[in-house]
Motif scaffolding. Structure first.
Motif, short mmCIF file in Angstrom:
data_model
loop_
_atom_site.label_atom_id
_atom_site.label_comp_id
_atom_site.label_asym_id
_atom_site.label_seq_id
_atom_site.Cartn_x
_atom_site.Cartn_y
_atom_site.Cartn_z
N UNK A 625 0.86 -1.18 0.00
CA UNK A 625 0.00 0.00 0.00
C UNK A 625 0.90 1.23 0.00
N UNK A 626 0.27 2.39 -0.09
CA UNK A 626 1.03 3.64 -0.04
C UNK A 626 1.30 4.00 1.42
N UNK A 627 2.57 4.30 1.73
CA UNK A 627 2.97 4.65 3.08
C UNK A 627 3.86 5.89 3.05
N UNK A 628 3.96 6.52 4.21
CA UNK A 628 4.99 7.53 4.45
C UNK A 628 5.97 6.92 5.45
N UNK A 629 7.23 6.86 5.06
CA UNK A 629 8.24 6.22 5.91
C UNK A 629 9.00 7.27 6.71
N UNK A 630 9.14 6.98 8.01
CA UNK A 630 9.98 7.78 8.89
C UNK A 630 11.10 6.89 9.38
N UNK A 631 12.32 7.23 9.04
CA UNK A 631 13.48 6.44 9.45
C UNK A 631 14.24 7.21 10.51
N UNK A 632 14.47 6.56 11.65
CA UNK A 632 15.27 7.14 12.73
C UNK A 632 16.50 6.25 12.88
N UNK A 633 17.64 6.75 12.44
CA UNK A 633 18.87 5.95 12.40
C UNK A 633 19.94 6.61 13.24
#
Length: 858
Positions: A625-633
């Motif tokens: 599906x369509x998502x908004x990704x938030x990456x905390x690295x």
């Protein structure tokens, strides 16, 4: 028209301009020299005076001879010729060559030709020699080729053409190969062209004979009563005969054009058998396989393959040669053969990998599934040991089972071990002994069933059940905890109002308030983990939300850690609870800070992820599906593999005692899940950690949305409060008011404290223990109730039922629900369109009166 000549007439080599033959002798030269010497000696004996007239006469004669030769050279009567042109070997090679040779000058005139050229062009003699273009002028089959040759000759280039000369009077024609090239590389030599003509009729006839024989061979092979195919090292079908193409219902032209692979015509895992032959450099191997081929329609047919494969000196396989014998007819004509075919089908198409092994674990024979397993595990084709398929740490278990089978022991317990390979895979081995009297080479039959997916599913179910159990426990006890904490916090507020800051007990009361607030935060984190907290989602732009958090994060992570935020372009909107989303980012930032005690880098990155990209990521449990990704690295110490699967469990912590509750990541997990998103972690020890959060894209609905009531109060974030200084106190507002409030609460102590607090702010409070009593008081007051503050879970009549009953009597009555449960735990039981406010427990006195005044003034 082409002049035809008799090839058998002998011809002498001639030049177009024949030079006069030169004569000369060394004896004559010596005689002339001796005469001159004798004259000179004779003149010397006469004396100077007497010899002078003779000398003058001799010089005059020599001068005349020299002057005559000079005029003869200028006129071309005498010329100097290179001695190399008189080389008899070179001249004979050109004159007697099989190919016709001719040299033309810049004007196109033939200045040299050999006998073969005269013969091939039909010239009767040197006077009849003609250049190529004049010989074949008027012949439409040759004119275009001759034109290209002439053009190349003028440009000083090389050119070759093969042409067919039609015979006269129905005679068979000839094939000629004509070439042209410059005489040399010098500027003058390039103006001369060397022509050659060769009769290649016999070569062409031989080629046609070979081609015809090849056509006959292919026709015989195509219509043979058995199939035949060849596969190149890339697994593509290089050749399929017509018989096999007809069996498989394929168009032979379609197969010949490429595109079909071995896996397209072999059913199941049979192709793995053909590619699992052990490579022996420089040898040719022939193996027999009984498999099923797949037709275009999807049906299968049993066949026996005689598969021949040659290996190069480096062990690389070449194209295969495979004979195919159909066994479909055997099923009808021979019952024994039919039984064998059925057995081979069961053997090769079973979902279990089957192999027979000797005492040393070497595979004697195996089915297609075992061959495919070996390829999937990355084992080279030369490996014949079944132990190579098992991880070294568990290999001893399978060795022990095969040893038991070799000794004739029955009822061997199944062995579940880790498989070899880069990915974690598991398999269960069933070992059965073989009767040694039947076959000395085989010691055991090994059945292997891959259990990777089953183990992953079991682990997932166990993890889910464990999390669900803890969540139910947390949600169940949260209500009682919140009631107790509400009473403590309300009583504490009364004590604070009754004591001045200068009182000795004021600090003790403040300590009680701080610990009660901390306890409320822990209960809220438990609710977040169990996904039973109250969320107030709203459409949010993540870029703006993260920008607002930037200052807090910088203060939170300290000066040693460098923070970087990378915003994706044109981020899609998401629908989340703003405060809960901030808590997720803050908790992850705190964990990242703790993982980098010596400093490092914290990166927060956002991006849109389309459904196609999400499918390629192949994260477990996340649909496309369509998502908004938030990456905390971060660039910290990383997470060891043995605890990576436990980090989202409540009360699990790697920090020292007293430095963490173990609820940070479990809270993050619960908030993300309750929002409808997904969270995954990628980490390696020493390589840092990356948390990937996927929030579903929000699509705006066309109809107007009913504005949900805002949360009256939210507890302070524990991690942010721990790291960031408290915000400046806001100016105190007037929380006093007037009106009649019906307070419904089954906890007597808590009800009394709430009523006392509301009365202290000027309100008239009527108390009820449950919903039935509240309805009676409503009738007694003749509907003169301005606001109802009711608990949700009560005996006899709960809060939602009370709301329905009161709205039937007074549709405009205002309602505030207070509960330790999440709002969505009871909202489903309410009729659609009902309006109410919600105040989650525990709450302070100021939060209660603020909620009441806000609702009363609407």
């Amino acid at each position: 028209m082409t002049a035809e000549t008799d090839h058998d007439l002998p011809r002498e080599p001639v030049a177009a301009h024949e030079p006069s033959p030169r004569s000369g002798s060394i004896a004559l030269v010596l005689l002339v020299a001796a005469g001159l010497v004798a004259v000179a000696v004779g003149l010397m004996t006469l004396g100077r005076v007497q010899a002078q007239p003779y000398i003058l006469g001799i010089l005059a004669v020599l001068a005349m001879v020299g002057l005559f030769n000079l005029f003869a050279f200028a006129a071309g009567i005498i010329r100097f010729v290179d001695r190399s042109l008189d080389d008899p070997v070179m001249g004979r090679i050109a004159d007697h060559a099989f190919d016709g040779l001719a040299v033309t000058d810049p004007r196109g005139h033939v200045i040299y030709s050999n006998a073969a050229y005269l013969t091939l062009t039909g010239a009767t003699g040197p006077q009849d020699v003609r250049p190529v273009e004049r010989v074949f002028i008027g012949n439409p089959d040759v004119s275009e080729a001759v034109f290209r040759l002439l053009k190349a000759a003028r440009e000083g280039k090389r050119q070759q053409e093969e042409v067919r000369i039609s015979g006269q009077d129905g005679s068979q024609g000839r094939w000629l190969r004509m070439r042209v090239r410059p005489l040399g590389t010098g500027k003058r030599e390039t103006r001369y062209a060397v022509w050659s003509i060769a009769d290649i009729t016999r070569d062409r006839e031989r080629q046609e004979d070979v081609f015809q024989e090849l056509q006959h061979a292919i026709e015989y092979l195509d219509h043979a009563p058995c199939g035949f195919f060849s596969v190149n090292p890339a697994g593509e079908l290089a050749y399929v005969n017509a018989t096999l193409a007809n069996w498989l219902d394929y168009d032979l032209a379609e197969i010949g054009s490429g595109g079909l692979k071995l896996t397209d015509i072999v059913s199941g895992d049979g192709a793995s058998l053909l590619t699992s032959i052990v490579a022996v450099p420089g040898e040719v191997k022939t193996e027999v396989f009984d498999i099923d081929l797949r037709m275009r329609t999807g049906k299968t047919m049993p066949v026996r393959l005689y598969h021949k494969l040659a290996f190069g000196a480096d062990g690389a396989p070449g194209p295969s040669r495979t004979l195919v014998i159909s066994r479909a007819r055997d099923e009808r004509s021979d019952p024994d053969r039919a039984a064998e075919v059925r057995f081979m089908r069961f053997f090769d198409h079973t979902p279990m990998a089957i192999a027979t092994v000797d005492r040393g674990g070497n595979v004697v024979r195996a089915n297609a599934r075992y061959a495919k397993l070996g390829q999937a595990l990355g084992l080279d084709s030369a490996s014949k040991s079944i132990f190579r398929a098992v991880s070294s740490r568990d290999r001893h278990l399978l060795i022990a089972a095969i040893n038991q089978a070799a000794e004739g022991q029955a009822d061997i317990a199944p062995v579940e071990v880790a498989l070899e390979g880069t990915k974690e895979r598991w398999g269960q081995f069933f070992v059965t002994p073989v009767d040694s009297a039947e076959n000395d080479a085989e010691a055991a039959i090994v059945h292997m069933l891959e259990t990777t997916e089953r183990r992953a599913l079991e682990n997932q179910i166990n993890q889910s059940q464990k999390m669900e159990t803890v969540g139910q426990l947390a949600g169940g006890i949260a209500h009682d905890f919140n009631n107790v904490l509400s009473a403590i916090m309300m009583a504490n507020d009364f004590l604070l109002n009754a004591h001045k800051p200068t009182d000795p007990s004021f600090q003790d009361i403040m300590q009680i308030k701080q610990n009660a607030t901390r306890a409320a935060t822990l209960v809220r984190q438990l609710l977040a983990f169990s996904r039973r907290q109250t969320l107030r989602p709203q459409v949010l732009d993540l870029g703006d939300a993260l920008s607002d958090l930037a200052m807090l994060l910088r203060r939170l992570i300290g000066e040693k850690v460098k923070q970087e935020t990378i915003h994706g372009r044109d981020l899609w909107p998401v629908k989340v609870d703003v405060s809960q989303f901030e808590q997720v980012i803050v908790n992850l930032a705190v964990n990242a800070r703790d993982a980098m005690p010596d400093g490092g880098k914290l990166i927060v990155r956002t991006a849109n992820v389309t459904a196609e990209e999400a499918a390629k990521l192949a994260y477990k449990g996340m649909p496309a599906a369509d998502y908004v990704r938030i990456e905390v690295a971060d660039t910290g110490t990383g997470i060891p593999a043995d605890i990576r699967d436990k980090i989202f469990e409540p009360f699990f912590s790697t920090k020292e005692v007293g430095k963490g509750t173990g609820l940070g990541l479990s809270t993050v997990y619960g908030i993300v899940k309750q929002t409808g998103g997904f969270i995954y972690v990628d980490s390696e020890p020493g390589q840092g950690t990356s948390f990937q959060i996927f929030l579903p894209r929000h699509h705006a609905e066309p109809e107007a949305q009913v504005e949900q009531p805002a949360a009256v109060a939210s507890a302070t974030n524990g991690a942010a409060k721990d790291a960031a200084p408290a915000a400046e106190a806001k100016p105190r507002t007037d929380l006093t008011g007037q009106g009649t409030i019906l307070l419904v609460e089954d906890e007597e102590g808590l009800r009394a404290l709430n009523a006392r607090g509301l009365r202290s702010r000027g309100y008239t409070v009527v108390e009820a223990e449950n919903g039935v009593e509240a309805m009676e008081l409503l009738e007694e007051q003749n509907g003169a109730i301005d606001l109802v503050v009711s608990d949700v879970v009560m005996p006899e009549m709960d809060g939602p039922t009370l709301l329905k009953a009161m709205r039937e009597t007074n549709p405009d009555i205002r309602f505030i629900f207070v509960s330790g449960y999440a709002e969505d735990a009871f909202e489903k039981s309410l009729p659609e369109g009902q309006q109410f406010d919600f105040l989650p427990k525990p709450f302070t006195l100021s939060q209660l009166v603020a909620a009441v005044k806000e609702t009363m003034t609407k």
